[in-house]
Every structure is written in structure tokens, then in C-alpha cells.
Design an enzyme around this catalytic site. Structure first.
Site, PDB file in Angstrom:
ATOM      1  N   GLU A 114       6.973  11.081  -3.100  1.00  0.00           N
ATOM      2  CA  GLU A 114       5.823  11.710  -3.431  1.00  0.00           C
ATOM      3  C   GLU A 114       5.621  12.878  -2.713  1.00  0.00           C
ATOM      4  O   GLU A 114       4.624  13.147  -1.862  1.00  0.00           O
ATOM      5  CB  GLU A 114       4.805  10.809  -3.456  1.00  0.00           C
ATOM      6  CG  GLU A 114       4.962   9.558  -4.786  1.00  0.00           C
ATOM      7  CD  GLU A 114       3.900   8.479  -4.511  1.00  0.00           C
ATOM      8  OE1 GLU A 114       2.730   8.686  -3.787  1.00  0.00           O
ATOM      9  OE2 GLU A 114       4.385   7.438  -5.133  1.00  0.00           O
TER      10      GLU A 114
ATOM     11  N   GLU B 284      -3.969  10.287  -7.219  1.00  0.00           N
ATOM     12  CA  GLU B 284      -2.905  10.396  -7.868  1.00  0.00           C
ATOM     13  C   GLU B 284      -2.618  11.634  -8.505  1.00  0.00           C
ATOM     14  O   GLU B 284      -3.400  12.205  -9.366  1.00  0.00           O
ATOM     15  CB  GLU B 284      -2.596   9.304  -8.999  1.00  0.00           C
ATOM     16  CG  GLU B 284      -2.493   7.879  -8.433  1.00  0.00           C
ATOM     17  CD  GLU B 284      -1.289   7.422  -7.856  1.00  0.00           C
ATOM     18  OE1 GLU B 284      -0.501   8.290  -7.782  1.00  0.00           O
ATOM     19  OE2 GLU B 284      -1.218   6.532  -7.440  1.00  0.00           O
TER      20      GLU B 284
END
Ligand SMILES: [Zn+2]
Length: 421
Positions: free
Chosen positions: A185, A384
Site C-alpha cells: 500500500e 482506505e
């Protein structure tokens, strides 16, 4: 609103089927490894309620993103068969390795740990370290570099503190930002570096920034999982790696010590993408961050009031608890739950993300947010980030989106900093 009782009944049956599917192998055998070849990327339909999504996640697949009742997962052929047998509709949208290879382009020389050509704007570990050093050097009155410990492979877990009179421990509310618990990520590392840049380089010219820096102590850890992050870009080829690099990898965000492994929201199999580790805080990385947070208890009171842990992707603002579907639980009364909701929704209005309790997606246990809140009373959120949906490529948006997608959270970050007062 769905009727919980009916759905739960259906899900019990679903879980039963999945158990049958995954326990058919000989005693002692583990579910198929995520390292196995021929992993497909699938859209899962029919998992419209959280308990059903918990069943899908619990089957051992790698959940990439969750949106609007749909899930995108990476599954082996066996796992895909098991889910279909349990009544979920799966549509294959690609081959995991082929998608990664396409996104990575031509390999760099072996031993070169850097992003593929075109993605140079992303910071690898050395570049992240240099960026923090530069901030501390260029703004010595505002920024101070330290480390919370070392990763499994021995990398320093760098941290930057930003405040006026940065060398002193002033009596000001503290806020922590952590990034890159999950290796692949990478946009989150950029998010933390953007926060560093904004609260140093804009201090002189932006009165709002100055007011926050003067009245808060801001802690930023851009890479909680540098070993995994470096592995993910080794040789200039993206690997879709999520966990740390201890053994077959522990999922840091299932390794935190509150209700660790309690509730079917993590895996006991080392091959799983959500392996919780052999014990709480068995990962040196989570242990180090937890020890740092513990060290901020001064005179019996935790100085850190608020926290965001950045992840990708799905564009969500999430709050605890993750281990239970209930809005209230021990340590979370109705008023506290409402505060999480209110501030979470305020932040989401500024960045266009969807605000919800973490378990509205599916159950997770051993997550950072549950621990931060339950053990330390820290108002702890997960963001997120971009994109809203996608396959494995959702972890690797083009570097051109970095400025836009990090600045997108400026107002939300400011809201949390103010709320910490
Ligand atoms: Zn993540």
C-alpha cells in the site's frame, strides 16, 4: 438495514460449507498457500451482508477491496471452487501474476530495490529516510527525527515529530499518523510524507498550519512495515505483498494485542494473508509502535489523543471496533461510538470517502484501531485511500495521482488534529 438474525443463520451455513471445503485435506495440512501459482483476481457477488463478507475473508482469500456489497479477492483455484460451492458468485477479472507483470513493465536489475520505471516519484525506504532527514535538517525548530525500533530485518522504524519547540515535551495534545502497515500500500507512505511536507514547508506561510503545529505535537511514522515494502518492489517488480517478512509473513494489522485472534477476523495459518502471528505483538514492527504509544503515557495519562492508520484502497473512513458487529461493546459506550461516528463522518465529507464502522465491511481482530482505542483511549481511524475499486492494480496507482490523492486528505487531517484538543 438488514435483519441480522436471518442473515446470520444463512452465514452459519455458509461458514460450515467453507469449513468443509478447506478441511478436506489430510490432517495437519494447511489451506492452499497464497504463494501457489495460478492465483486469479475475482469479483465476488452475493456477499451483501457483513457476516457473508466475513465468511469470504475467513476462507483464506486475499481481500483486495470491498465496495457497495462487492468484494475483489485473489484466490487460488481451490479457494475459488470452495466459495462457489458455498453459493457465492465469482467472476474472474484477471490473473494475479499477469496483472502484476503488466503493471511492473520491464524488470530492473536484480538487487535494485526501487519502483518500476514511471513510478519513480514513489519513495522507497532509502528515499523515505532521506526525506525525513531533510525535513529535520531544513526545519530544525519544527521537525525532529527518531526511531521507534527496528523491523524484523533490522531496518530503523523512522518517526518524525512536528511541533513548535519540537525538542521539548510540551503539554499539548498529541496526534499520531502511521502508514504502510501493509507492504503493497505504497500510496500511504506518500500520504505520511505529504503530512510531513505540509506541516513543515507551509508553516511560515499558512496561518492554519501554523496554528495546528503550535498547539499540537504530531508524530508521523511513514513506514511501519519497511521490510515488506522493500520486498514488494525488489528488482523493480511489484509482488502484491501485504505482510511483514518474518517467516512466511505476519499480517501486522492482525497482530495487535487487543482481543487478538478472538473472533474469526484473522488466520492461524502462516500461509494466509491475514496470519495473526503466533502471539500478540510477535511482529517486531507492531511491538515497536505499541511500545512507543505506551511511552506516551505521562503522569498516568495517554498524551496521544487521536490517530489515523492509512491503508489502500476503497476510499473509506473506518472506526472501531472491528472484532464485533455491535456498535457498543466493553470499552465503547453509546456516547463514545457516536463521537467516532460524528468525527468520522465529518472527515469523510471533506474527502468523499465512505464512513462506517470497520466491522460493517467484515470482522477483523487484532487490528491497530481496536488496540489504540481499547488500551489507550485514542480516537483511532483507518483511512482506505484511492482508488475506490480495482483489482491488484488498485495498490499501484500511477505516481501522477500522488499529489491529488494525498492533498485530498488535508481537511480530514486538520479535523482530527482539532478534535484532539
Ligand atoms: Zn491495508
Amino acid at each position: 438495514m438488514f435483519t441480522k438474525r436471518r442473515v446470520l443463520g444463512g452465514v452459519a451455513a455458509t461458514i460450515g460449507l467453507i469449513m468443509v471445503a478447506t478441511t478436506a485435506s489430510p490432517a495437519g495440512a494447511q489451506p492452499e498457500s497464497q504463494d501457489a501459482p495460478q492465483r486469479g483476481v475475482y469479483e465476488v457477488r452475493g456477499a451483501t451482508a457483513a457476516p457473508e463478507r466475513t465468511a469470504v475473508a475467513g476462507s483464506g482469500v486475499d481481500v483486495l477491496g470491498v465496495r457497495d456489497g462487492g468484494m475483489t479477492v485473489v484466490a487460488s483455484p481451490d479457494q475459488a471452487r470452495g466459495l462457489r460451492a458455498s453459493g457465492f458468485a465469482l467472476e474472474q477479472v484477471g490473473d494475479f501474476d499477469a496483472m502484476l507483470a503488466r503493471r511492473s513493465g520491464e524488470a530492473r536489475a536484480a538487487g535494485v530495490n526501487d519502483f518500476p520505471p514511471g513510478d519513480e516519484a514513489y519513495h522507497n525506504y532509502a528515499e523515505m529516510t532521506a526525506a525525513l532527514r531533510a525535513a529535520a535538517r531544513d526545519y530544525p525548530d519544527l521537525a525532529r527525527m527518531s526511531s521507534v525500533g527496528r523491523s524484523y530485518e533490522g531496518r530503523e522504524l523512522h518517526m518524525l515529530k512536528i511541533s513548535d519547540n519540537v525538542a521539548q515535551d510540551e503539554d499539548e495534545p498529541e496526534v499520531l499518523f502511521t502508514c504502510n502497515q501493509h507492504a503493497r500500500e505504497h500510496l500511504t507512505t506518500e500520504m505520511c510524507l505529504h503530512i510531513v511536507d505540509r506541516f513543515t514547508s507551509e508553516y511560515a506561510g499558512d496561518p492554519a498550519v501554523r496554528q495546528l503545529v503550535d498547539s499540537r505535537e504530531i508524530w508521523i511514522i511513514p513506514q511501519v512495515n519497511p521490510d515488506g515494502s522493500e520486498y514488494d518492489i525488489a528488482g523493480g517488480q511489484y509482488k502484491g505483498w501485504r505482510k511483514n517478512r518474518q517467516g512466511r509473513g505476519t499480517d501486522p494489522n492482525r497482530n495487535w494485542g487487543y482481543r487478538w485472534g478472538c473472533c474469526g477476523g484473522s488466520s492461524g495459518y502462516p500461509s494466509s494473508q491475514t496470519y495473526r502471528g503466533p502471539s500478540p505483538f510477535s511482529a517486531p514492527e507492531t511491538r515497536a509502535v505499541a511500545d512507543f504509544v505506551g511511552s506516551r503515557v505521562v503522569g498516568g495519562s495517554q498524551q496521544i489523543a487521536a490517530h489515523i492508520d492509512f491503508h489502500t484502497f476503497s476510499e473509506l473512513v473506518l472506526w472501531p471496533y472491528g472484532y464485533t458487529y455491535a456498535d457498543t461493546a466493553p470499552g465503547m459506550n453509546a456516547e463514545q461510538a457516536r463521537r467516532f461516528q460524528d468525527i468520522g463522518r465529518q472527515m469523510a465529507r471533506t474527502n468523499g470517502y465512505t464512513p462506517q464502522q470497520s466491522s460493517d465491511l467484515y470482522i477483523t481482530d487484532g487490528s491497530v484501531n481496536d488496540w489504540m482505542w481499547a488500551e489507550h483511549g485514542i480516537l483511532s481511524y483507518t483511512f482506505e485511500m484511492y482508488p475506490r475499486s480495482g483489482g491488484i492494480g488498485g495498490f499501484y496507482p500511477p505516481a501522477s495521482v500522488i499529489p491529488r490523492e494525498t492533498a485530498r486528505n488535508d481537511d480530514a487531517v486538520d479535523i482530527l488534529l482539532r478534535a484532539a484538543g
